[in-house]
Design an enzyme around this catalytic site. Structure first.
Site, PDB file in Angstrom:
ATOM      1  NE  ARG A 102      -3.256  -2.961   0.333  1.00 36.29           N
ATOM      2  CZ  ARG A 102      -3.812  -3.743   1.269  1.00 36.29           C
ATOM      3  NH1 ARG A 102      -3.187  -3.908   2.445  1.00 36.29           N
ATOM      4  NH2 ARG A 102      -4.943  -4.361   1.040  1.00 36.29           N
TER       5      ARG A 102
ATOM      6  CG  ASP B  78      -2.785  -6.234  -1.031  1.00 36.64           C
ATOM      7  OD1 ASP B  78      -3.833  -6.151  -1.706  1.00 36.64           O
ATOM      8  OD2 ASP B  78      -2.756  -6.654   0.140  1.00 36.64           O
TER       9      ASP B  78
ATOM     10  CG  HIS C 113      -5.832  -8.709  -1.058  1.00 37.57           C
ATOM     11  ND1 HIS C 113      -6.042  -7.385  -0.780  1.00 37.57           N
ATOM     12  CD2 HIS C 113      -6.613  -9.395  -0.192  1.00 37.57           C
ATOM     13  CE1 HIS C 113      -6.898  -7.274   0.245  1.00 37.57           C
ATOM     14  NE2 HIS C 113      -7.271  -8.481   0.607  1.00 37.57           N
TER      15      HIS C 113
ATOM     16  CD  GLU D  41      -9.948  -8.451   3.328  1.00 36.75           C
ATOM     17  OE1 GLU D  41     -10.694  -7.844   4.088  1.00 36.75           O
ATOM     18  OE2 GLU D  41      -8.891  -7.968   2.866  1.00 36.75           O
TER      19      GLU D  41
ATOM     20  CD1 TRP E  33      -7.421 -13.137   8.344  1.00 38.82           C
ATOM     21  CD2 TRP E  33      -8.224 -11.080   8.667  1.00 38.82           C
ATOM     22  NE1 TRP E  33      -8.270 -12.867   7.306  1.00 38.82           N
ATOM     23  CE2 TRP E  33      -8.777 -11.601   7.480  1.00 38.82           C
ATOM     24  CE3 TRP E  33      -8.585  -9.786   9.059  1.00 38.82           C
ATOM     25  CZ2 TRP E  33      -9.679 -10.889   6.687  1.00 38.82           C
ATOM     26  CZ3 TRP E  33      -9.476  -9.072   8.269  1.00 38.82           C
ATOM     27  CH2 TRP E  33     -10.015  -9.627   7.098  1.00 38.82           C
TER      28      TRP E  33
ATOM     29  CE1 TYR F 260      -4.995  -8.154  11.637  1.00 37.39           C
ATOM     30  CE2 TYR F 260      -6.099  -6.623  10.149  1.00 37.39           C
ATOM     31  CZ  TYR F 260      -5.557  -7.870  10.402  1.00 37.39           C
ATOM     32  OH  TYR F 260      -5.577  -8.837   9.419  1.00 37.39           O
ATOM     33  CG  PHE F 261      -0.053  -3.029  16.243  1.00 36.41           C
ATOM     34  CD1 PHE F 261      -1.039  -3.371  17.169  1.00 36.41           C
ATOM     35  CD2 PHE F 261       1.190  -3.635  16.359  1.00 36.41           C
ATOM     36  CE1 PHE F 261      -0.783  -4.286  18.184  1.00 36.41           C
ATOM     37  CE2 PHE F 261       1.460  -4.546  17.375  1.00 36.41           C
ATOM     38  CZ  PHE F 261       0.467  -4.880  18.285  1.00 36.41           C
ATOM     39  CG  ASP F 262      -4.524  -1.484  10.320  1.00 35.46           C
ATOM     40  OD1 ASP F 262      -4.738  -2.264  11.295  1.00 35.46           O
ATOM     41  OD2 ASP F 262      -5.078  -1.639   9.212  1.00 35.46           O
TER      42      ASP F 262
ATOM     43  CD1 TRP G 266      -3.476  -4.787   8.519  1.00 34.92           C
ATOM     44  CD2 TRP G 266      -2.684  -5.380   6.518  1.00 34.92           C
ATOM     45  NE1 TRP G 266      -3.568  -6.151   8.420  1.00 34.92           N
ATOM     46  CE2 TRP G 266      -3.089  -6.546   7.214  1.00 34.92           C
ATOM     47  CE3 TRP G 266      -2.148  -5.514   5.231  1.00 34.92           C
ATOM     48  CZ2 TRP G 266      -2.982  -7.825   6.659  1.00 34.92           C
ATOM     49  CZ3 TRP G 266      -2.048  -6.793   4.690  1.00 34.92           C
ATOM     50  CH2 TRP G 266      -2.458  -7.919   5.389  1.00 34.92           C
ATOM     51  CB  THR G 267       1.299   0.718   4.927  1.00 33.64           C
ATOM     52  OG1 THR G 267       1.356  -0.037   3.715  1.00 33.64           O
ATOM     53  CG2 THR G 267       2.236   0.122   5.960  1.00 33.64           C
ATOM     54  CD  GLU G 268      -4.952  -0.739   3.847  1.00 37.90           C
ATOM     55  OE1 GLU G 268      -4.182  -0.715   4.838  1.00 37.90           O
ATOM     56  OE2 GLU G 268      -5.693  -1.707   3.596  1.00 37.90           O
TER      57      GLU G 268
HETATM   58  C1  ACM Z   1      -6.455  -9.117   6.239  1.00 41.78           C
HETATM   59  O1  ACM Z   1      -6.496  -8.214   7.083  1.00 41.78           O
HETATM   60  N1  ACM Z   1      -7.130  -9.011   5.113  1.00 41.78           N
HETATM   61  C2  ACM Z   1      -5.668 -10.316   6.455  1.00 41.78           C
END
Ligand code: ACM
Length: 538
Positions: free
Chosen positions: A171, A200, A275, A338, A404, A429-431, A480-482
């Site tokens: 991301r 991704d 993804h 997903e 997850w 989930y540290f985002d 996750w870096t969105e």
């Molecule tokens: C995920 O957060 N889609 C693994």
């Protein structure tokens, strides 16, 4: 959080005024057992580091950790310990000791660090570093500091074998130097798995020699969404700037070697069959529709899936064949999360393929796809690991599950004799936001995961029968870096929550006390500050 911390420190001060002042060992993660001794060891400019022959690298590591701030060039030599004050690194031949465990005995005469393996000695070095004044973390000489280590006897070993930190570099591309810093920080916290989310929808980040368009095309997106992703109204504000980058295979090998010196296994992730919009952008023939598509510029789940033609399976296996030459990790992550099946449902070709393979539907087709990778990776002597969706439609024979969506996936995997790693959104989930006061936080994906919730998590599922608990390999924190455009943003979200998770992963559950952690953390944050980590102030 500031209030909580102040109260905790004040409570500690009252306690220590009433009882004998116990030395505070501000080690994170907290060791399994610590007994204070009498006196201290003083590190002098000529203190020798004596090591067993197999520990030369650890001896040099210790000297280079102690060198910059002290200004001492400590001699490292193999052989017997002298009668004079010294530091000794030893390997213990005791098959009952934990592989990653160590003992550290500090007295005014010597520092004795013993591990059964070099990794145990490495972890003892991380503890020793944290027993010294925090200025030891400086990279240039600090004067007017006495470099003393309080006398202590520590026996330590990790609770879990998988102590992971994940980083999404798709991301937002993260420079190689930051990847190394992140690995350094994991190792400082005695963490030992770096889950590198390399591919991704928004960018493919690893050179694959047989398929150059994966990076020529797939590593670059034309622009990036500004602000929060919403579908109503449709996203319309973009930054107009090309974003991308990738790691050459030599870059990746360099990272792997760097991590190995710190006993961190790099687990690469190559996403499939979802993804994968960037793969379809680069090689439309592996996609599930005939529409051309670009590398994705927005967030959320893309509908672009790989197809399940024999040529596509071969393509992905060829990619993995290159991946295993770069990454010696026993585990190779194939994503699997997903993969919304709308394109598969709408595609006559995919529907025909499902029939041809004698499968029930799209979930079984995904399972079949993953099974092809499982067989391939097993033939290469590796293990497939994937997000918990790989359970749907039947779990591949040798697969490990990364759970997850809660821990149900881990329970199902462990219950059927498969290994699992706990990575639930609710505690790892540290985002997610670190405060309810989101207006005063950097824009994040959502959620709410404060430090104390991470710390107070008891990861071993109570409902798991004792005989299945060995399948829970451990825990992992996700970045996750969105909404994390650069390293400083990653550091802000990672720390100190990763410090808390490190303790969940390492320290016996019954030893963990939140006020005690917060008191140690206050000192630990000074270390992170010296290391230029943009942690969230508490
Ligand atoms: C995920 O957060 N889609 C693994």
């Amino acid at each position: 959080m500031l209030k909580t911390l102040t109260v905790a420190l004040a409570a500690g001060a009252v306690l220590s005024a009433q009882t004998a002042p116990a030395p505070q060992f501000n080690v994170v993660p907290l060791p399994a057992s610590i007994t204070a001794g009498q006196g201290e060891f003083v590190i002098a400019p000529t203190t020798p580091i004596v090591v067993d022959a197999a520990l030369g690298a650890q001896g040099r590591q210790l000297a280079s950790i102690l060198g910059p701030a002290t200004g001492f060039d400590l001699p490292v030599r193999t052989g017997a310990s002298p009668a004079t004050p010294h530091i000794a690194l030893r390997l213990l031949n005791d098959s009952s000791a934990s592989d990653e465990g160590y003992s550290l005995d500090v007295s005014p005469r010597s520092i004795q660090l013993t591990g059964r393996t070099p990794s145990g000695v490495f972890y003892g070095i991380q503890t020793l570093r944290q027993l010294l004044p925090t200025a030891i973390f400086r990279s240039a000489r600090v004067s007017n500091v006495r470099w003393t280590v309080p006398a202590v006897s520590i026996d330590d070993a990790p609770r879990f074998s998988w102590r992971g930190g994940h980083l999404d570099v798709s991301r937002h591309f993260m420079p190689k130097e930051f990847v190394k810093k992140y690995i350094d920080l994991l190792a400082l916290h005695k963490m030992n798995r770096f889950h590198w989310h390399l591919t991704d929808d928004q960018g493919w980040r690893l050179e694959i020699k047989q398929y150059p368009k994966l990076t020529d095309v797939g590593a670059w997106r034309a622009q990036t969404l500004i602000g929060k992703y919403v579908t109503q109204p449709a996203p319309s504000q973009f930054d107009g700037r090309r974003h991308g980058g990738f790691y050459t295979q030599d870059d990746a090998r360099e990272i792997v070697a760097y991590a190995a010196e710190r006993f961190v296994t790099v687990v690469p992730e190559i996403e499939m069959p979802g993804h994968s919009q960037e793969v379809v952008a680069a090689y439309p023939e592996f996609g599930s529709t005939d529409e051309p598509v670009e590398v994705r510029q927005t967030w959320a789940v893309s509908p672009y899936l790989l197809n399940a033609d024999p040529a596509t399976i071969t393509f992905m296996q060829n990619v993995l064949a290159e991946v295993v030459t770069i990454f010696p990790s026993p585990w190779i992550h194939v994503g699997g999360d997903e993969a919304v099946k709308t394109q598969w449902e709408a595609s006559p070709r995919i529907q025909a393929r499902i029939k041809e393979l004698g499968l029930e539907g799209e979930d079984e087709l995904q399972s079949w796809f993953i099974q092809q990778m499982d067989t391939f990776l097993t033939s290469k002597g590796r293990r497939l690991i994937g997000w918990d969706e790989i359970l749907e439609g039947g779990l591949a024979e040798n697969a490990t599950v990364m759970s997850w969506r809660g821990i149900k996936g881990a329970l199902a995997a462990a219950g059927s004799g498969h290994d699992a790693v706990l990575a639930p959104t609710s505690t790892t989930y540290f985002d997610y936001y670190q405060s309810r006061d989101t207006a005063n936080e950097p824009l994040a994906i959502g959620g709410f995961l404060p430090l104390d919730k991470v710390y107070l998590w008891e990861p071993m599922p109570a409902e798991l029968p004792a005989e299945s608990q060995r399948h829970i390999l451990g825990v992992q924190g996700q970045l996750w870096t969105e909404y994390l455009p650069d390293p400083k943003a990653v550091e802000y979200m990672a720390f100190p929550r990763m410090s808390a998770l490190a303790e969940v992963a390492w320290t016996p559950g019954e030893r963990r006390q939140l006020p005690d952690f917060l008191a140690r953390l206050a000192v630990h944050l000074q270390r992170l500050g010296i290391l230029d980590v943009n942690f969230r102030p508490q």
